[in-house]
Design a protein around this motif. Structure first.
Motif, mmCIF file in Angstrom:
data_model
loop_
_atom_site.group_PDB
_atom_site.id
_atom_site.type_symbol
_atom_site.label_atom_id
_atom_site.label_comp_id
_atom_site.label_asym_id
_atom_site.label_seq_id
_atom_site.Cartn_x
_atom_site.Cartn_y
_atom_site.Cartn_z
ATOM 1 N N ALA A 170 3.015 -25.950 -3.267
ATOM 2 C CA ALA A 170 2.622 -27.155 -4.006
ATOM 3 C C ALA A 170 3.572 -27.384 -5.175
ATOM 4 O O ALA A 170 3.993 -28.509 -5.447
ATOM 5 N N PRO A 201 -9.986 -26.371 -4.125
ATOM 6 C CA PRO A 201 -10.598 -26.698 -2.830
ATOM 7 C C PRO A 201 -10.715 -25.488 -1.906
ATOM 8 O O PRO A 201 -11.661 -25.372 -1.146
ATOM 9 N N GLN A 202 -9.749 -24.575 -2.012
ATOM 10 C CA GLN A 202 -9.819 -23.390 -1.157
ATOM 11 C C GLN A 202 -10.875 -22.412 -1.650
ATOM 12 O O GLN A 202 -11.252 -21.484 -0.943
ATOM 13 N N ARG A 256 -5.877 -29.347 -6.942
ATOM 14 C CA ARG A 256 -5.687 -29.861 -5.591
ATOM 15 C C ARG A 256 -5.514 -28.767 -4.541
ATOM 16 O O ARG A 256 -5.742 -28.997 -3.361
ATOM 17 N N VAL A 257 -5.047 -27.597 -4.961
ATOM 18 C CA VAL A 257 -4.749 -26.567 -3.963
ATOM 19 C C VAL A 257 -5.662 -25.346 -4.100
ATOM 20 O O VAL A 257 -6.256 -24.900 -3.121
#
Ligand code: ATP
Ligand code: MG
Lengths: 288, 353
Positions: free
Chosen positions: A188, A205-206, A201-202
């Motif tokens: 990213a 969410p995970q 964003r990375v």
């Protein structure tokens, strides 16, 4: 001998002792409680042999109980939200630390689990009381005139419960962070994302599966917590578990207490299932 | 004027020197492979260019810009990681579009460019899939598409094919060549697979223990290895220790185990040398033409070729023969060997560090 050689029976035989223990120690009391909740209680006659819905009718028809249930779930919800807000960044910071610091900080996070909840809650009572450390300090600094009311409030309970529950949240999120590919953050970054974007964003969410399972643990444990609300809430801020306790040990109305306990169990399970469904539907494909 | 210029790049982790005095120039549009055994510093070099590791010293210039002064997220390089590092919670299109989103490319244009990139990597039919539901080769293409869509000045690939099985690896190798041709982007590939490096690159840069040993076209590096290490790393080789006796205008002579053999033109000082001989350059001949004879100790069938180990007075020699569908020598049989002097390569004796 043929029983042992048959492969279908073997798993049952091997897990038999554990299943028996599980059944006798968990299922039996629950079944007994459910049965008890259908019996009737009179002040002079004690517990009757007849079965009926009178306890449930009494609870569902009384606004007093609604208030207690509502308060319990709001406290559990508040605790869960605080645990997410504090626990997720904390887990991420620990995740990003060097190995030495990381193991030290994990120890700091998990250490309190080794101390009894009662002891920890009494510690909070010392901090939060009208003549407690916080009020004492604020008064001496002449920031307040009258002590802030923190003991015997829902807020105080949420604060102390958060302290008790946050290790569970951190552990759950930590586990999902450990499963992430560390290169996905670098990927990213190489595509032009700044640190905040990378996190939002990375990484975040995970972490959703971890946050979800952490929330479930924290919510259900907070909704059924006893020691903390009993000490910090006392008689004035009653939650469901302390109400059950009072019915059993003060009023001696065991069937009513059992009915409240059954309702608590059912409502926690309903909320958990609904919550899982909701999140699964929204993130289904990505999180399988 | 080179496009990417690495000068004396060095990285030390405490006492460990991962990359030492690494200098390399890459031209625009060129495909260069960093080749070397595990732990030789390939990834470290790539990560320094990418900006994830700070060099201890040295400089990196890309298209006239000093890379060291630019943070990783502003370098605008396309990177494919060994694990692909896709975003598991995003679809293929979202993965590929991420870099454009970060560059604030308007939605319509973003959509068009994502479609173009997916077209390039032949994934247009899987736009809405999530990475978990894809095969290794497909994931690898997503990673390539994601790196290429931002139209990087430089594409960095860290062993992108090492997680694939042999057949898929061959296919993806061709794909990678096609994509490089079509996109025309300057590419640096890290690999420890010499076939991959030779098949794909304009030039291979062979690394060893943090140092660059040789940079050449695959053919030159294979035919003219500068050390026995490179000779052994790029394909199979027989290495014989010998004594160089004399060098003349037309060739040289050396001695090994009491036998005196002719060698190629060499410019070494007479004395101990290493002589390398490729297994496929050894011919099986009649007894009277033989330079040396020996007994087959082992025979391995590889489909398109045979591999023999032959015990000779020179030592054990490995021989490669194309499979012509004929009977070949069995273990225990005596064979007679010959080669042309110019196929030998005389190299200085390796100093063990
Ligand atoms: N963070 C680190 N701290 C200490 N030593 C490191 C670190 N990263 C790499 N090294 C060392 O630097 C050397 C080069 O590592 P690098 O990862 O670049 O090797 P590589 O050529 O990519 O190997 P591989 O083919 O196995 O991926 C190795 O000896 C490794 O142990
Ligand atoms: Mg590597």
């Amino acid at each position: 001998m043929s029983v042992f050689s048959s492969s279908a029976a073997r798993p049952w035989l091997l897990s038999g002792p554990a299943l028996a223990l599980f059944a006798s120690l968990l299922v039996t009391p629950i079944v007994m409680t459910v049965l008890l909740s259908f019996r009737e209680f009179s002040f002079y006659g004690g517990i009757s042999d007849t079965l009926g819905l009178s306890n449930y009718i009494e609870i569902l028809g009384d606004g007093y109980f609604y208030e207690i249930f509502l308060r319990t779930f709001l406290i559990a919800l508040g605790t869960t939200v605080l645990c997410v807000l504090l626990g997720v960044p904390e887990a991420y910071f620990i995740h990003r630390m060097g190995p030495l610091w990381r193991s030290m900080m994990l120890l700091v996070v998990l250490g309190p689990l080794l101390i009894s909840v009662v002891v920890r809650t009494l510690g909070w009572a010392i901090l939060l009381g009208n003549k407690g450390v916080i009020n004492d300090l604020l008064t001496r600094m002449e920031l307040i005139e009258r002590p802030l009311k923190m003991m015997y409030t829902s807020g105080g309970i949420v604060l102390a419960l958060t302290h008790v529950m946050i290790p569970f949240m951190i552990l759950a999120v930590w586990a999902s962070l450990q499963r992430q590919d560390p290169d996905s953050e670098r990927a990213a970054e190489s595509l032009g994302a700044g640190p905040v974007t990378v996190f939002l964003r990375v990484v975040l969410p995970q972490c959703v599966p971890g946050i979800l399972s952490g929330s479930l643990i924290v919510f259900s444990l907070s909704a059924s917590a006893f020691a903390t609300p009993a000490i910090l809430g006392g008689r004035r801020v009653k939650v469901v578990s302390t109400t059950v306790y009072d019915e059993f040990l003060n009023t001696l109305n065991w069937p009513l207490g059992a009915a409240i306990a059954v309702l608590l169990l059912v409502s926690i399970m309903t909320i958990m299932v609904a919550w899982t469904r909701l999140v699964e539907r929204r993130h289904g494909e990505a999180l399988q | 004027m080179s496009f990417l210029d690495l000068r004396s790049l060095t990285k030390r982790f405490g006492d460990i020197s991962a990359v030492e005095d690494f200098s390399l120039s890459v031209a625009k549009g060129e495909f260069v492979s960093l080749l070397g055994p595990s732990g030789c510093g390939k990834t470290t070099t790539l990560q320094m260019i990418a900006g994830f590791i700070n060099p201890t010293s040295g400089s990196m210039i890309l298209n006239g810009k000093n890379l060291a002064a630019i943070p990783a997220r502003a370098r605008g390089l396309g990177i494919v990681f060994q694990t692909y590092a896709l975003f598991p919670h995003m679809t293929v299109a979202e993965n590929v579009g991420f870099g454009l989103e970060m560059r604030k490319v308007p939605k319509a244009e973003r959509k068009r460019r994502v479609a173009e990139a997916l077209d390039l990597v032949h994934l247009s039919h899987l736009t809405d899939r999530h990475p978990q539901a894809m095969s290794g080769g497909q994931r690898q293409r997503v990673a390539l598409g994601r790196a290429l869509v931002i139209q990087p000045e430089l594409l960095l690939l860290d062993e992108p094919l090492s997680n694939l099985d042999a057949k898929l690896r061959d296919e993806m190798r061709l794909e990678l060549r096609r994509i490089h041709k079509e996109a025309g982007v300057t590419t640096l590939l890290v690999t420890h697979d010499q076939d991959e490096a030779m098949a794909l690159s304009d030039r291979v840069a062979v690394m060893r223990q943090g140092r660059l040993e040789q940079v050449d076209t695959p053919f030159e590096a294979y035919e003219g290895p500068r050390s026995t290490f490179i000779s052994g790393f790029l394909g199979k080789t027989n290495t014989l220790r010998g004594d160089l006796l004399e060098t003349t205008e037309s060739g040289s002579r050396f001695r090994r185990e009491g036998l005196i053999l002719d060698g190629p033109v060499a410019h070494h000082i007479p004395g101990p040398v290493e002589v390398c001989l490729r297994p496929e350059r050894i011919d099986l001949v009649e007894a009277d033409e033989a330079l040396v004879s020996g007994i087959v100790s082992e025979r391995i069938f590889l489909g398109n070729q045979w591999l023999f180990r032959v015990d000779t007075p020179l030592g054990e020699l490995m021989i490669c023969r194309r499979n012509r569908g004929r009977r070949e020598a069995e273990p225990g049989e005596t064979v007679h060997l010959s080669w042309k002097p110019e196929h030998l390569r005389i190299l200085p004796v390796e100093v063990q560090g």
